[in-house]
Design a protein around this motif. Structure first.
Motif, mmCIF file in Angstrom:
data_model
loop_
_atom_site.group_PDB
_atom_site.id
_atom_site.type_symbol
_atom_site.label_atom_id
_atom_site.label_comp_id
_atom_site.label_asym_id
_atom_site.label_seq_id
_atom_site.Cartn_x
_atom_site.Cartn_y
_atom_site.Cartn_z
ATOM 1 N N ASN A 44 43.456 48.883 10.297
ATOM 2 C CA ASN A 44 43.587 49.575 11.586
ATOM 3 C C ASN A 44 44.564 50.754 11.466
ATOM 4 O OD1 ASN A 44 42.886 49.970 14.206
ATOM 5 N ND2 ASN A 44 44.449 48.577 15.037
ATOM 6 N N THR A 45 44.391 51.557 10.406
ATOM 7 C CA THR A 45 45.302 52.671 10.127
ATOM 8 C C THR A 45 44.531 53.993 10.091
ATOM 9 O OG1 THR A 45 46.432 51.152 8.671
ATOM 10 C CG2 THR A 45 47.087 53.462 8.522
ATOM 11 N N THR A 46 45.120 54.996 10.752
ATOM 12 C CA THR A 46 44.515 56.332 10.713
ATOM 13 C C THR A 46 44.746 56.942 9.332
ATOM 14 O OG1 THR A 46 44.973 56.608 13.035
ATOM 15 C CG2 THR A 46 44.554 58.616 11.787
ATOM 16 N N HIS A 47 43.737 57.645 8.857
ATOM 17 C CA HIS A 47 43.881 58.270 7.547
ATOM 18 C C HIS A 47 43.602 59.767 7.687
ATOM 19 C CE1 HIS A 47 43.774 58.704 3.256
ATOM 20 N NE2 HIS A 47 42.561 59.246 3.325
ATOM 21 N N VAL A 48 44.589 60.589 7.176
ATOM 22 C CA VAL A 48 44.422 62.044 7.301
ATOM 23 C C VAL A 48 44.279 62.665 5.918
ATOM 24 C CG1 VAL A 48 45.507 64.194 8.095
ATOM 25 C CG2 VAL A 48 45.764 62.092 9.423
ATOM 26 N N VAL A 49 43.281 63.550 5.772
ATOM 27 C CA VAL A 49 43.162 64.336 4.537
ATOM 28 C C VAL A 49 43.397 65.786 4.948
ATOM 29 C CG1 VAL A 49 41.643 65.025 2.643
ATOM 30 C CG2 VAL A 49 41.463 62.732 3.616
#
Ligand code: C2E
Ligand code: MG
Ligand code: MG
Length: 776
Positions: A235-240
């Motif tokens: 349940n973690t946002t992931h940013v590239v």
């Protein structure tokens, strides 16, 4: 949330353009390692505005690159590209140089100078640059936040308004790209099963052509699939921040760059009500997703999760409600609509304002002969028969007609007919249509049906009511159709019958009699009367026949002919028959105790014998009072013909229990001598109709009774003549009989209550044999 990558440089970069190389070297010496110096204006002027933080230039170079410097400063806007002009202090500076302050240059430094002054000037200008950059960052952040807020609010209204999950995710993707200028947004979910693949379900944006590439990549294990799975699981946002950074490890990144995708944010959608998934948004700008925007997009994802959960819960509830509705309105066995459905349907018809355009009729169909199949072959076969008949019924009517199973073997059909020619003609027309359809149904249901290894031949009876002629209430209409069906059955079955007021009246009477009969049974209102049976020769009372009576409140005493047929029909005969046998045995015990040594005749109905007649049961009712040998069980001739093998066995069993057996109403049935000789019988009761004939001139009564006597004697049966009403009849019977024949009839005594019988029997016992010839 993982933090966006930072791309700030470590040491400030200064572009140096000094015509005198020794000045350049001096600068290098004074500034040392703290700055990164770039000498000369090399190629790539365009990007110079971003690549350097400060330009140090002298007058000669400024003159030479004046346009370029102005252009770079303009291009750097809203950032500031500070320019420090270095002026040799030997000559007075040209007045134009001062004019350039604030235009092409921001500060002027006279050389030679001290290291402290140089550094102070440079630091000031760099601070100017930093302030401008911070201001620009703040502005950009603000623009991003405002735009994300706008997207958030647009998405919130979609979450609230959407009526289905597919509509929600489709509209949401579209709104995200429309409102915020993103290049692509997609939403995908894990499969329902733990091993089924993640699936992209909705997407939108100018770079949507990337989705097939992505789908292909996700169809097998891949780093991207792992990232999605990790993002959902934790349940973690992931940013590239820069998809290009992922090169050269991922061919998928290459495809993304081809589709103008530079940065991405992957937001988990952790739902409670179904498969979880993720929302992924792409921008064509690197470093697009700063902290604030990430926060807002996370809020958007949380609201989406809320929307998904409430839509899914709603859809589960709707599904459950639909299932409950189906179960409540459908017959589980046949899948046809049930009675509840029919009532609603009729309610609708009746509540529609009369247009005079349509007439309706109800056909009430009841199967003749279904019960024996169910009883004999079991419910499984019975159920299958009903299923197949339901299909036949459905096939017999038009699609617009409603076929309903009410329960058991009862079906209903509602048909409609368009009305065109005026009320009277239309009445005739709908009646005609209903009768014709009823006949078609009867013919169709009557065709042989093979189930459970047997071929069945069923018949059907159909009752018809018209709407609204025969009622304005659904229950009444169905009841009236039932009454009409009953009439069709009463007239032999296998036919249809239209409801009328007369049927309703007779049905009403029957119904009230039925209710009263059940009450009478519960409240033990029945009584037994006893008719003396006497020896024809001596007129001595030798037995009594117990005959049921039903006293009414008004003093009338009903005879069995008025209520016993209904008792048989509604299944009360067994409890009532048991009561009669036990009461008669108890009465006999009382008389025996008083010295009246009599036998007792008790009538048994065919329904007490079939299908479950049990000799032990009958004996059990009698034995507490008298030995069964004192009881003569009377069975009518026709009852004995029902099932030869079974009858033979049952009579034998009754005999074995000690009962005497008599054939009642002899001469009215179809028994044959050959049948009778196989049965365990002791007496034969000559029917009243023969005895009546004895008195009539030119009748064959005497000859017939003589034949019966002969037959009885050849079968070794004792005779009892019924319905002796005159002394002449008694005398003739006595003359014709051999041995000690018995009789009963009004000449001697009608059936009378127990206490009267007792008085009569005691009185007769005291009389001499001559007096015994005198009737009571
Ligand atoms: P049944 O067994 O043949 O009974 C004789 C019937 O003839 C009796 O009618 C009796 O009242 C009537 N009867 C006797 N003598 C004369 C006479 O001289 N003239 C005329 N016209 N009638 C005479 P009841 O009591 O009305 O019974 C009618 C039938 O009802 C009986 O015929 C019997 O089959 C049946 N029944 C009566 N009581 C019971 C009972 O407790 N159980 C069963 N299963 N059937 C019963
Ligand atoms: Mg009888
Ligand atoms: Mg009789």
């Amino acid at each position: 949330m993982t933090a966006p990558n930072s791309s700030h440089q470590e040491s400030p970069r200064i572009a140096v353009a000094l015509a005198n190389p020794s000045n350049g070297e001096l600068l290098e010496r004074l500034l040392g390692q703290a700055f990164h110096l770039k000498h000369g204006f090399f190629g790539g002027h365009e990007s110079l505005a971003q690549e350097v933080d400060l330009v140090v230039i002298d007058v000669a170079c400024l003159r030479q690159h004046y346009k370029l410097i102005r252009d770079l400063r303009r291009r750097a806007n809203p950032m500031v590209l500070p320019v420090l002009l270095v002026v040799e202090s030997r000559g007075a500076p040209h007045p134009q140089v001062a004019d350039e302050l604030g235009k092409s240059v921001d500060d002027i430094l006279r050389i030679p100078t001290s290291q402290v002054e140089l550094q102070a000037r440079i630091n000031n200008l760099l601070r100017l640059r930093t302030l401008a950059r911070e201001q620009d960052d703040a502005r950009r952040q603000l623009v991003g936040v405002v735009s994300a807020l706008r997207t958030l609010s647009a998405c919130d209204s979609i979450v609230v308004r959407s009526e289905s999950e597919s509509e929600l995710i489709r509209s949401l993707c579209q709104t995200i790209v429309d409102e915020d200028g993103y290049n692509l947004a997609w939403i995908g979910f894990n499969g329902e099963q733990s091993d089924s693949a993640f699936e992209i379900c909705a997407w939108a944006g100018p770079s949507r052509a990337f989705v097939p590439d992505l789908r292909q990549n996700l169809s097998k294990p891949s780093p991207c699939a792992d990232t999605i799975s990790w993002c959902i699981r934790t349940n973690t946002t992931h940013v590239v921040n820069d998809i290009a950074d992922m090169l050269p490890f991922s061919p998928l990144s290459e495809r993304a760059i081809t589709h103008q995708l530079a940065a991405a944010i992957m937001l988990p959608l952790k739902t409670e009500s179904g498969p979880s998934g993720c929302l992924t948004i792409y921008s064509n700008r690197t470093d697009h997703f700063d902290h604030k925007e990430c926060q807002l997009l996370e809020r958007l994802a949380a609201n989406l999760v809320f929307g998904l959960d409430s839509l899914r819960t709603h859809s589960v509830r709707e599904q459950q409600a639909a299932e409950i509705h189906y179960l409540a309105y459908t017959d589980a066995l046949t899948g046809l609509p049930n009675r509840r459905h029919l009532i609603h349907y009729l309610d609708d018809i009746l509540s529609t304002p009369e247009t005079g355009a349509t007439e309706y009729a109800i056909l009430f169909i009841d199967l003749d002969g279904f019960k024996p199949i169910n009883d004999a072959l079991g419910h499984e076969v019975g159920d299958e028969v009903l299923r197949q008949l339901a299909q036949r019924l459905q096939a017999s009517v038009r699609d617009s007609d409603l076929v309903v199973r009410q329960g058991g073997d009862e079906f209903l059909v509602v048909i409609s007919g368009a009305v065109r020619n005026g009320p009277q003609q239309d009445f005739v027309k709908i009646v005609d249509i209903a009768h014709r359809l009823a006949n078609r149904i009867i013919a169709h249901l009557g065709e042989p049906l093979t189930v459970g290894g047997y071929t069945h031949h069923l018949n059907a009876s159909v009752g018809i009511t018209l709407i609204p002629e025969h009622g304005r209430d659904p229950t009444l209409l169905i009841e009236n159709a039932d009454k009409a069906m009953y009439e069709a059955k009463r007239q032999g079955g296998g036919q249809s019958y239209l409801f009328s007021k007369d049927i309703a009246d007779s049905h009403q009477q029957r119904f009230s009699l039925e209710t009263r009969l059940r009450q009478a049974m519960e409240q033990q209102q029945f009584e037994l009367y006893y008719q003396p049976i006497f020896e024809l020769s001596s007129c001595r009372i030798v037995a009594a026949e117990a005959l049921i009576r039903w006293p009414q409140d008004d003093g009338e005493v009903l005879s069995p002919g008025t209520f016993m047929p209904l008792v048989e029909k509604i299944g009360l005969i067994n409890p009532i028959g048991d009561w009669v046998l036990e009461t008669a045995a108890r009465q006999l015990r009382a008389w025996h105790n008083q010295g009246l040594e009599l036998s007792m005749a008790v009538n048994l109905s065919i329904n007490q014998l079939y299908p479950n007649g049990d000799a032990e049961h009958f004996a059990g009712l009698v034995k507490p009072y008298v030995d069964p040998s004192w009881i003569h069980l009377e069975v009518t001739e026709n009852a004995l013909m029902e099932d030869p093998a079974k009858t033979e066995a049952l009579l034998k069993a009754l005999n074995d229990q000690g009962f005497q057996l008599a054939i009642d109403d002899f001469g009215t049935g179809y028994s044959s001598l050959s049948r009778l000789q196989h049965l365990s019988l002791q007496s034969l009761k000559i029917d009243r109709s023969f005895v009546n004939e004895l008195d009539r001139p030119d009748s064959k009564g005497e000859a017939l009774v003589a034949i019966i006597h002969q037959m009885a004697s050849s079968l070794n049966l004792h005779t009892i003549a019924e319905g002796i009403e005159t002394e002449h009849q008694r005398q003739l019977l006595l003359d014709m009989s051999t041995g000690k024949a018995w009789g009963q009839g009004y000449w001697f005594s009608p059936p009378i209550p127990a206490h009267e019988f007792e008085r009569l029997a005691k009185a007769r016992a005291r009389l001499s044999s001559r007096d015994e010839m005198v009737p009571f």
